[in-house]
Design a protein around this motif. Sequence first.
Motif, PDB file in Angstrom:
ATOM      1  N   GLY A 101      14.134  19.934  73.593  1.00 30.07           N
ATOM      2  CA  GLY A 101      14.208  21.386  73.757  1.00 30.07           C
ATOM      3  C   GLY A 101      13.120  22.142  73.037  1.00 30.07           C
ATOM      4  N   LYS A 102      12.523  21.563  72.003  1.00 27.64           N
ATOM      5  CA  LYS A 102      11.486  22.257  71.243  1.00 27.64           C
ATOM      6  C   LYS A 102      10.099  22.011  71.831  1.00 27.64           C
ATOM      7  N   THR A 103       9.798  20.715  72.112  1.00 26.76           N
ATOM      8  CA  THR A 103       8.453  20.390  72.603  1.00 26.76           C
ATOM      9  C   THR A 103       8.338  20.470  74.113  1.00 26.76           C
ATOM     10  N   ARG A 104       9.477  20.462  74.805  1.00 30.28           N
ATOM     11  CA  ARG A 104       9.548  20.445  76.270  1.00 30.28           C
ATOM     12  C   ARG A 104       8.965  19.156  76.850  1.00 30.28           C
ATOM     13  N   GLN A 105       8.835  18.140  76.030  1.00 31.40           N
ATOM     14  CA  GLN A 105       8.367  16.840  76.499  1.00 31.40           C
ATOM     15  C   GLN A 105       9.558  15.973  76.912  1.00 31.40           C
ATOM     16  N   THR A 106       9.316  14.989  77.808  1.00 34.61           N
ATOM     17  CA  THR A 106      10.379  14.088  78.235  1.00 34.61           C
ATOM     18  C   THR A 106      10.920  13.330  77.030  1.00 34.61           C
ATOM     19  N   ALA A 107      12.250  13.315  76.900  1.00 31.75           N
ATOM     20  CA  ALA A 107      12.877  12.651  75.752  1.00 31.75           C
ATOM     21  C   ALA A 107      13.038  11.157  76.027  1.00 31.75           C
ATOM     22  N   VAL A 108      13.209  10.389  74.957  1.00 30.25           N
ATOM     23  CA  VAL A 108      13.415   8.940  75.069  1.00 30.25           C
ATOM     24  C   VAL A 108      14.721   8.674  75.808  1.00 30.25           C
ATOM     25  N   ASN A 109      14.697   7.691  76.748  1.00 32.62           N
ATOM     26  CA  ASN A 109      15.866   7.327  77.546  1.00 32.62           C
ATOM     27  C   ASN A 109      16.892   6.632  76.658  1.00 32.62           C
ATOM     28  N   PRO A 110      18.050   7.266  76.374  1.00 32.94           N
ATOM     29  CA  PRO A 110      19.026   6.643  75.474  1.00 32.94           C
ATOM     30  C   PRO A 110      19.675   5.396  76.076  1.00 32.94           C
ATOM     31  N   ALA A 111      19.884   5.372  77.394  1.00 35.61           N
ATOM     32  CA  ALA A 111      20.489   4.202  78.025  1.00 35.61           C
ATOM     33  C   ALA A 111      19.567   2.988  77.900  1.00 35.61           C
ATOM     34  N   GLN A 112      18.281   3.216  78.089  1.00 39.70           N
ATOM     35  CA  GLN A 112      17.330   2.109  77.976  1.00 39.70           C
ATOM     36  C   GLN A 112      17.286   1.570  76.560  1.00 39.70           C
ATOM     37  N   ARG A 113      17.380   2.500  75.583  1.00 39.69           N
ATOM     38  CA  ARG A 113      17.400   2.038  74.190  1.00 39.69           C
ATOM     39  C   ARG A 113      18.639   1.210  73.905  1.00 39.69           C
ATOM     40  N   ALA A 114      19.788   1.638  74.453  1.00 41.46           N
ATOM     41  CA  ALA A 114      21.027   0.876  74.250  1.00 41.46           C
ATOM     42  C   ALA A 114      20.910  -0.516  74.864  1.00 41.46           C
ATOM     43  N   LEU A 115      20.264  -0.609  76.056  1.00 38.33           N
ATOM     44  CA  LEU A 115      20.063  -1.915  76.689  1.00 38.33           C
ATOM     45  C   LEU A 115      19.097  -2.776  75.876  1.00 38.33           C
ATOM     46  N   ASP A 116      17.996  -2.193  75.468  1.00 36.00           N
ATOM     47  CA  ASP A 116      16.962  -2.951  74.777  1.00 36.00           C
ATOM     48  C   ASP A 116      17.400  -3.403  73.390  1.00 36.00           C
ATOM     49  N   GLU A 117      18.119  -2.518  72.690  1.00 38.93           N
ATOM     50  CA  GLU A 117      18.460  -2.803  71.297  1.00 38.93           C
ATOM     51  C   GLU A 117      19.876  -3.352  71.136  1.00 38.93           C
ATOM     52  N   ASP A 118      20.643  -3.344  72.256  1.00 33.21           N
ATOM     53  CA  ASP A 118      22.008  -3.864  72.216  1.00 33.21           C
ATOM     54  C   ASP A 118      22.828  -3.224  71.094  1.00 33.21           C
ATOM     55  N   ARG A 119      22.786  -1.920  71.060  1.00 38.94           N
ATOM     56  CA  ARG A 119      23.573  -1.189  70.053  1.00 38.94           C
ATOM     57  C   ARG A 119      23.783   0.243  70.529  1.00 38.94           C
ATOM     58  N   THR A 120      24.722   0.892  69.894  1.00 41.08           N
ATOM     59  CA  THR A 120      24.999   2.297  70.215  1.00 41.08           C
ATOM     60  C   THR A 120      23.911   3.171  69.597  1.00 41.08           C
ATOM     61  N   VAL A 121      23.374   4.090  70.388  1.00 40.52           N
ATOM     62  CA  VAL A 121      22.334   5.000  69.893  1.00 40.52           C
ATOM     63  C   VAL A 121      22.735   6.436  70.205  1.00 40.52           C
ATOM     64  N   GLY A 122      22.314   7.350  69.349  1.00 42.55           N
ATOM     65  CA  GLY A 122      22.605   8.762  69.570  1.00 42.55           C
ATOM     66  C   GLY A 122      21.484   9.433  70.347  1.00 42.55           C
ATOM     67  N   LEU A 123      21.839  10.537  70.986  1.00 40.65           N
ATOM     68  CA  LEU A 123      20.809  11.309  71.670  1.00 40.65           C
ATOM     69  C   LEU A 123      19.892  11.959  70.629  1.00 40.65           C
ATOM     70  N   ALA A 124      18.640  12.133  70.994  1.00 42.48           N
ATOM     71  CA  ALA A 124      17.712  12.821  70.105  1.00 42.48           C
ATOM     72  C   ALA A 124      18.171  14.257  69.899  1.00 42.48           C
ATOM     73  N   ALA A 125      17.891  14.803  68.702  1.00 40.70           N
ATOM     74  CA  ALA A 125      18.260  16.186  68.418  1.00 40.70           C
ATOM     75  C   ALA A 125      17.565  17.133  69.399  1.00 40.70           C
ATOM     76  N   ASP A 126      18.258  18.232  69.697  1.00 37.05           N
ATOM     77  CA  ASP A 126      17.720  19.255  70.607  1.00 37.05           C
ATOM     78  C   ASP A 126      17.474  18.737  72.022  1.00 37.05           C
ATOM     79  N   SER A 127      18.257  17.733  72.446  1.00 39.12           N
ATOM     80  CA  SER A 127      18.108  17.221  73.809  1.00 39.12           C
ATOM     81  C   SER A 127      18.611  18.247  74.821  1.00 39.12           C
ATOM     82  N   VAL A 128      17.867  18.361  75.919  1.00 33.96           N
ATOM     83  CA  VAL A 128      18.232  19.306  76.979  1.00 33.96           C
ATOM     84  C   VAL A 128      18.268  18.542  78.297  1.00 33.96           C
TER      85      VAL A 128
END
Length: 596
Positions: A92-119
């Motif tokens: 929401g601050k930079t207006r850049q595409t945020a990191v895909n949380p589902a892909q991180r969960a698949l890659d890292e095999d763990r629960t991950v939180g959404l980045a702050a200020d996600s839109v």
Amino acid sequence: MDARQQRRHVQTVEDVTARKVTEFGLRKAEEALFEEKERAQVTLNSIGDAVLCTDLLGNVTYLNQVAETMTGWSSEGALGRPFAEVFRIIDGKTRQTAVNPAQRALDEDRTVGLAADSVLIRRNGSESAIEDSAAPIHDRNGNVSGAVIVFHDVSQSRAMASKMAHLATHDILTGLPNRAQLTERLAQAIGLAQRHGKQVALLFLDLDDFKRINDSLGHPVGDRLLQSVAGRLLTSVRSTDMVCRQGGDEFVILLDEIEHPRGADLVAETLIAAFAVPHVIDGQELDVTLSIGISVFPGDGNYVEALIKNADTAMFHAKAGGRNTYRFFNTDMNIEMTHRLAVQGRLHRALKEHEFLLYYQPQVNLASGAMTGAEALIRWQDPELGLVYPAQFVAIAEEYGLIVTIGRWALREACRQVRAWQVAGLPVVPVTVNVSAMEFRHEGFIEGVAQILRETGLEPGLLELELTETVLMHDAESSATVLNALKAIGVRLAIDDFGTGYSSLSYLKRFPIDTLKIDQSFVRDIVNSTDGATIVSAVIGLGKNLKQRVIAEGVETPEQLAFLRDQACEEGQGFHFSHAVPAAAFAQLLESGQRW
């Protein structure tokens, strides 16, 4: 029967118990699975969070109804599509595409939180602020087979948090930064100035006479005036300067990284010039001026509190110096401020302990020498300072809001004393009482005068209220209204220090004035100055034409008296006749029928 025609039967028997049991078990399992799936579906659709699942390749396999609403995708349209296409999120601050949380969960095999200020960007392009987390999905062997992301809309809560954060650092009425933000910004400015060898200036502003406008026209008008003031301040300084509302009618301007105090000097002059233009509120022009105090880092303090305090002190000196001006702080001001605070404390005690006195100075008919009236002059009998004259405490009483209470006491005491002399059989004369600007504009002043007259039993004609020309002309229309109301009560009215202000003849004719008092500065110069003599002669002639009493103040010499008599001035007052004396001594003058 022919043997060839004989029939034989073979019967095969098969035990299907196990198969039936298996089929029954499968049916039961299918029903249980259906029920479980249905229960899960109902549960996922009934919760407030959105749920979205992917397979191992990151393609969408499931959306609940909330996810459909939030993403704008239907289940049919989303199934099998890449996760990033259905679930588009940006920072929401930079207006850049945020990191895909589902892909991180698949890659890292763990629960991950959404980045702050996600839109979240919906399919139609609208946006929602979201929060929550993504987790991997495992098969029966414990291997990652997909991911699930759970999220919810936090737009309202985030907006509320942002609003609360803004309110914590900004003034509600004007939208300007408040003192909390000023303190933080000033500390930063001091740090930068120290590193870069620069200076920081702080301008402490107070609106002159704002209380009168607020009281007479009402708080809504006062609020709109403050908003107008805030806007004018912002347009009068650089965009990098900070304009803050300190509270009430006080504002502060921070000038960071200036080369020389002259920069603050120029800003102060610009502000004073900007406020020469009236503010238009509800179609009415309102004139307000500024008293500005300036402190500069590092010379006037090297920490936040000292700079604010010293700028405030300088502002008081600007106000005491006539208002509509500015003053730079100097160390002598602190000594004087300490003295003023001490006097203020003593004034509170003086009111409680009845330390104020009234002295009375005769007013004399210049032709006959007879006493025609008296002016009541306040004195303060302080246990430590001795007898204190008005010049030493009235201005301080005005600054700290005590002058209305002191003025009310003086008016009551004068009325009580004249009535007491009257009851004692003395030949009393009308007594004049000075009224300050704050008293005159104070709500309830008119009724207060009437109440004191009722309570003391004094005839209204024996009381004269004296106001300066400047006070009356500050808001001439309002003054005329108050003066007419006072005149209706029956009291007499006088203009003090006449000739030093800016009265117009049209207003003098409208004001129901009984007495003009010629300022003593003109009387002092009548013998040695042609200008002084001309002014005094003109005022005497004006008073006669308007059918008003004319009293010359500050008559001290026989030469002054002779000039006034030659000009047919009716009355005089000053040391040539008598100093102001205590009530007991004045009673003796009344009893003796003193003539001069």
